[in-house]
Motif scaffolding. Structure first.
Motif, short mmCIF file in Angstrom:
data_model
loop_
_atom_site.label_atom_id
_atom_site.label_comp_id
_atom_site.label_asym_id
_atom_site.label_seq_id
_atom_site.Cartn_x
_atom_site.Cartn_y
_atom_site.Cartn_z
N VAL A 171 7.91 -15.30 -55.52
CA VAL A 171 8.27 -15.95 -54.30
C VAL A 171 6.96 -15.81 -53.20
N ALA A 172 6.97 -16.44 -51.90
CA ALA A 172 6.21 -16.57 -51.11
C ALA A 172 5.83 -15.02 -50.49
N GLN A 173 4.95 -14.71 -49.76
CA GLN A 173 4.61 -13.38 -49.09
C GLN A 173 5.72 -13.03 -48.16
N GLY A 174 6.21 -12.04 -48.27
CA GLY A 174 7.16 -11.52 -47.49
C GLY A 174 7.67 -10.17 -47.47
N THR A 175 8.51 -9.70 -46.48
CA THR A 175 8.80 -8.42 -46.52
C THR A 175 10.53 -8.22 -46.68
N SER A 176 10.93 -7.17 -47.31
CA SER A 176 12.47 -6.74 -46.99
C SER A 176 12.68 -6.39 -45.65
N VAL A 177 14.03 -5.99 -45.60
CA VAL A 177 14.47 -5.57 -44.14
C VAL A 177 14.09 -4.33 -43.81
N VAL A 180 9.10 -3.67 -46.74
CA VAL A 180 8.61 -3.47 -48.16
C VAL A 180 8.16 -4.96 -48.78
N GLU A 181 7.08 -4.97 -49.47
CA GLU A 181 6.61 -6.51 -50.33
C GLU A 181 7.95 -6.93 -51.00
N LEU A 182 8.40 -8.23 -50.98
CA LEU A 182 9.65 -8.62 -51.61
C LEU A 182 9.80 -8.17 -52.94
N HIS A 183 8.74 -8.54 -53.81
CA HIS A 183 8.79 -8.15 -55.43
C HIS A 183 8.96 -6.66 -55.29
N LEU A 184 8.39 -6.02 -55.07
CA LEU A 184 8.46 -4.54 -55.19
C LEU A 184 9.83 -3.89 -54.77
N ALA A 185 10.16 -4.58 -53.45
CA ALA A 185 11.58 -3.97 -52.93
C ALA A 185 12.58 -4.40 -53.98
N THR A 186 12.53 -5.68 -54.46
CA THR A 186 13.77 -6.19 -55.18
C THR A 186 13.55 -5.46 -56.55
N ASN A 187 12.59 -5.91 -57.22
CA ASN A 187 12.35 -5.48 -58.85
C ASN A 187 12.30 -4.08 -59.19
N HIS A 188 11.82 -3.47 -58.07
CA HIS A 188 11.20 -1.63 -58.37
C HIS A 188 12.05 -0.95 -57.38
N PRO A 237 -5.84 -10.22 -51.17
CA PRO A 237 -5.09 -11.56 -51.04
C PRO A 237 -3.87 -11.73 -51.65
N TYR A 238 -2.80 -12.06 -51.22
CA TYR A 238 -1.59 -11.95 -51.82
C TYR A 238 -1.35 -13.11 -52.95
N LYS A 239 -0.94 -12.81 -54.04
CA LYS A 239 -0.87 -13.64 -54.97
C LYS A 239 0.67 -13.40 -55.64
N PRO A 240 1.32 -14.44 -55.74
CA PRO A 240 2.75 -14.26 -56.04
C PRO A 240 2.95 -13.51 -57.49
N TYR A 241 2.35 -14.36 -58.50
CA TYR A 241 2.56 -13.79 -59.84
C TYR A 241 1.81 -12.35 -60.02
N ALA A 242 0.79 -12.07 -59.26
CA ALA A 242 0.19 -10.73 -59.46
C ALA A 242 1.38 -9.70 -58.91
N ALA A 243 1.82 -10.13 -57.68
CA ALA A 243 2.88 -9.14 -57.08
C ALA A 243 3.94 -8.97 -58.04
N TYR A 244 4.31 -10.07 -58.80
CA TYR A 244 5.63 -9.83 -59.66
C TYR A 244 5.00 -8.96 -60.87
N ALA A 245 4.05 -9.18 -61.48
CA ALA A 245 3.46 -8.45 -62.55
C ALA A 245 3.49 -6.90 -62.26
N ALA A 246 2.75 -6.74 -60.94
CA ALA A 246 2.76 -5.29 -60.36
C ALA A 246 4.06 -4.67 -60.49
N SER A 247 5.11 -5.36 -59.67
CA SER A 247 6.34 -4.79 -59.74
C SER A 247 6.79 -4.52 -61.11
#
Length: 294
Positions: free
Chosen positions: A99-105, A108-116, A158-168
């Motif tokens: 997903v595009a860069q964003g934060t949860s309520v 927290v970065e969205l991939h980290l917030a949702t996946n982890h 620099p934000y990269k969507p797949y890298a953020a997913y892989a990190a989560s």
């Protein structure tokens, strides 16, 4: 490696599960099979109407119960954990990808917030009421993950969507490692197991908002990957079979893309105890939830 096909999920009558993200893909198929094998399954879903429609299509001696849960929202996680009651198994499955860069309520970065992070908080809040195990659904993408615990929000890089997913997904693996270590250290008999679905045709990539990932989700996995029921088998194996804590289950084939459930390896980073402790500490700080067995 030759592995015999496995679809023989044991009878689950008398057992209660929570499955997050249970309205599509791996979560839906996991819940459907568990109900068919006699379990009561709580579907933790953001959209209760969609969850009710999914539950209505689940048949068998078990039953499905729908409860609202947004794992990216820590207040929703807390409310869900308070009302769900005792369970045998928690399956932390819900996730987003690319997903595009964003934060949860909670900022927290969205991939980290949702996946982890939401799953970290959910497991620890529910732990005193879990009778058997926690299942962490990760991804082979964890092998590409690089987790910078000092920049979990991608503010310096620099934000990269797949890298953020892989990190989560790497964070999922580190949670698996560290939670099992702490449980064992405290003398608990609870287990933490992990699974990944390999290359499976699900909706997770089709709604990413990223052209390549959307194409991959719509066509790529359908052309070369497994159907969702096959991709759910590692999760079902990790949730129902007698495997030791810290086991990680995935497809047996080359690259763990296709195949039947078997024990698989993990990256060096995913087995790093120092990184696991650092990820744990950062997650406790972000979520405000630590480990308590009482």
């Amino acid at each position: 490696m030759s592995v015999r096909p496995w679809t023989a999920v044991p009878d689950q009558r008398g057992r209660r599960f929570v499955v997050t993200g249970a309205t599509s893909g791996i979560g839906l198929m996991t819940a459907r099979v568990l109900v068919h094998r006699g379990a009561e399954v709580v579907l933790g879903v953001r959209n209760v109407e969609k969850g009710a429609a999914a539950a209505d299509r689940m048949t068998g001696p078990g039953r499905a119960v729908v409860e609202r849960l947004d794992v990216s929202d820590l207040a929703s996680v807390e409310a869900f954990a308070e009302r769900v009651g005792d369970v045998d198994v928690l399956v932390n499955n819900a996730g987003i990808l690319g997903v595009a860069q964003g934060t949860s309520v909670d900022g927290v970065e969205l991939h980290l917030a949702t996946n982890h992070l939401g799953h970290h908080a959910l497991a620890l809040r529910m732990l005193p009421r879990i009778g058997d195990r926690v299942v962490v659904v990760s991804s082979n993408s964890h092998r590409h993950g690089e987790l910078d615990v000092s920049d979990l929000g991608w503010q310096r890089r620099p934000y990269k969507p797949y890298a953020a997913y892989a990190a989560s997904k790497l964070a999922n693996m580190l949670f698996l490692l560290e939670l099992q270590r702490r449980l064992t250290q405290d003398g608990s008999t609870l287990r933490v197991t992990g699974a990944h679905p390999g290359s499976t045709a699900t909706a997770i990539t089709a709604s990413s908002g990223h052209g390549f990932f959307s194409w991959l989700g719509s066509w790529g996995h359908q052309l070369v990957g497994m159907p969702a029921w096959r991709g759910a088998l590692p999760t079902l194996y990790a949730a129902t079979m007698d495997v030791p804590g810290n086991s990680y289950i995935g497809p047996h084939g080359p690259g763990e893309f296709l195949g039947w459930p078997t024990m698989v390896g993990r990256s060096a980073a995913a087995a790093d105890p120092a990184l696991a402790r650092a990820c744990w500490d950062a997650s406790v700080e972000l979520s405000g939830v630590g480990l308590s067995l009482r």
